[in-house]
Design an enzyme around this catalytic site. Structure first.
Site, PDB file in Angstrom:
ATOM      1  N   LYS A 204      -2.193  -1.716  -3.222  1.00  0.00           N
ATOM      2  CA  LYS A 204      -0.745  -1.644  -3.072  1.00  0.00           C
ATOM      3  C   LYS A 204      -0.375  -2.191  -1.702  1.00  0.00           C
ATOM      4  O   LYS A 204      -0.822  -1.694  -0.669  1.00  0.00           O
ATOM      5  CB  LYS A 204      -0.261  -0.203  -3.210  1.00  0.00           C
ATOM      6  CG  LYS A 204       1.254  -0.051  -3.085  1.00  0.00           C
ATOM      7  CD  LYS A 204       1.673   1.396  -3.265  1.00  0.00           C
ATOM      8  CE  LYS A 204       3.169   1.576  -3.127  1.00  0.00           C
ATOM      9  NZ  LYS A 204       3.578   2.986  -3.300  1.00  0.00           N
ATOM     10  N   LYS A 258      -0.140  -3.967  -6.951  1.00  0.00           N
ATOM     11  CA  LYS A 258       1.312  -3.852  -6.775  1.00  0.00           C
ATOM     12  C   LYS A 258       1.696  -4.509  -5.455  1.00  0.00           C
ATOM     13  O   LYS A 258       1.067  -4.214  -4.436  1.00  0.00           O
ATOM     14  CB  LYS A 258       1.707  -2.370  -6.780  1.00  0.00           C
ATOM     15  CG  LYS A 258       3.194  -2.114  -6.628  1.00  0.00           C
ATOM     16  CD  LYS A 258       3.492  -0.619  -6.604  1.00  0.00           C
ATOM     17  CE  LYS A 258       4.983  -0.364  -6.472  1.00  0.00           C
ATOM     18  NZ  LYS A 258       5.301   1.073  -6.374  1.00  0.00           N
TER      19      LYS A 258
END
Length: 335
Positions: A204, A258
């Site tokens: 992420k 992400k």
């Protein structure tokens, strides 16, 4: 006069890749990747009293618990296999220690129980991070102006346990604290919750594409500072593979990258390197850009959205978290 390539006696005939693209049936027959509703996970927002459209994400709404049950039922009817829940927590409940995250009667836990009581055939994924509950908007606990790692792990385990005991199927740690997957796996197993899966936000990034999401859950205005000390540097790719390897070793069942489209190279590298179930999150900023261009008439909404989702599949993603999930599932059903 022939329009074909010049004759080349003694050589093989010229390749004609266009032959396979000439008809719709042939394109379907030779397609390397196929997008279906089963590839889609729908992120949805639940609220106590702020139901309605989200200004920063045109076409996306927050739902009360009772509304959410109906909307999730419609998603399941379209073949969407799972949803991801995110709460808009009342500001009065936000504290420095994010204690509402551990409340078994908090908004997310009540929403999970309501979905399960409705016997909807859909997997429920719950985010594990403190930012929706903290007064400072950080994903972890803050001590002396620093987001501290190890004390945060204790808090994340408490949060994961109340969600799992409410009926959550998949725990999704999105905090990016070191060691959190192993600690959560140990805590779940010790409580007899071995069946609960872990979907790790393994890579992420500290991205500029999260702004609309933070408005949707109400953490943007509260955020003090940034998240660069724990979320990944967008400049780094090899580091993502090290992060994923650590989470797999700690017990992650599924891993995620992400944001999505700006990081397709990372999605491809993760899938190629580890061969584990790999997911991508088409985040709020990506959604808002696409939706805005479509609403302005610059792009064909159906064509552009389905192309973007198919590209995740081509890169190696086994599924995509996308705010377009229900809309895309409807289009795919139409054929």
């Amino acid at each position: 006069m022939s329009n074909g390539p010049p004759a080349n006696p003694g050589a093989f005939p010229a390749a004609r890749p266009r032959r396979n693209r000439r008809t719709a049936w042939s394109r379907r027959l030779t397609a390397e990747n196929v997008l279906t509703a089963a590839d889609l996970i729908w992120p949805c927002f639940v609220t106590e009293a702020g139901a309605g459209p989200i200004e920063a994400m045109p076409g996306v709404s927050r739902y009360t618990v009772s509304q959410l049950v109906d909307e999730v039922g419609r998603a399941a009817d379209l073949g969407v296999p799972a949803i991801a829940l995110f709460p808009q927590t009342d500001a009065a409940l936000k504290t420095e220690d994010a204690a509402e995250a551990f409340n078994p009667e908090n908004l997310v836990c009540r929403a999970v129980r309501a979905i399960k009581e409705a016997k909807i055939d859909v997997g429920v994924i719950c985010d594990v991070a403190l930012d929706p509950y903290s007064s400072h908007g950080q994903d972890g606990l803050v001590q002396n102006s620093e987001v501290v790692n190890d004390p945060t792990l204790d808090a994340l385990c408490e949060q994961a346990l109340v969600q799992a005991e409410a009926g959550c199927d998949v725990i999704a740690p999105s905090d990016m604290m070191d060691g959190r997957v192993g600690r959560i796996r140990t805590a779940l197993d010790a409580r007899g919750l071995q069946h609960v899966q872990i979907l790790s936000y393994a890579a992420k990034y500290a991205s500029a594409f999260y702004g609309p999401f933070r408005d949707a859950v109400g953490s943007g205005a509260a955020l003090k500072g940034d998240k660069k000390t724990y979320q990944m540097d967008p400049a780094n790719g090899d580091e993502a593979l090290r992060e994923v390897a650590l989470d797999i070793a700690e017990g992650a069942d599924l891993v995620m990258v992400k944001p999505g489209m700006p990081y397709l190279d990372i999605v491809a590298a993760v899938k190629r390197t580890f061969g584990v179930p790999t997911y991508a999150y088409q985040v709020s900023g990506e959604y808002s850009m696409l939706a805005g261009a479509c609403d302005a008439g610059r792009l064909d909404r159906r064509a552009a959205v389905l192309e973007s989702l198919l590209c995740f599949k081509r890169a190696g993603a086994d599924g995509v978290l996308t705010y377009f999930a229900r809309e895309a599932a409807e289009w795919l059903r139409e054929g």
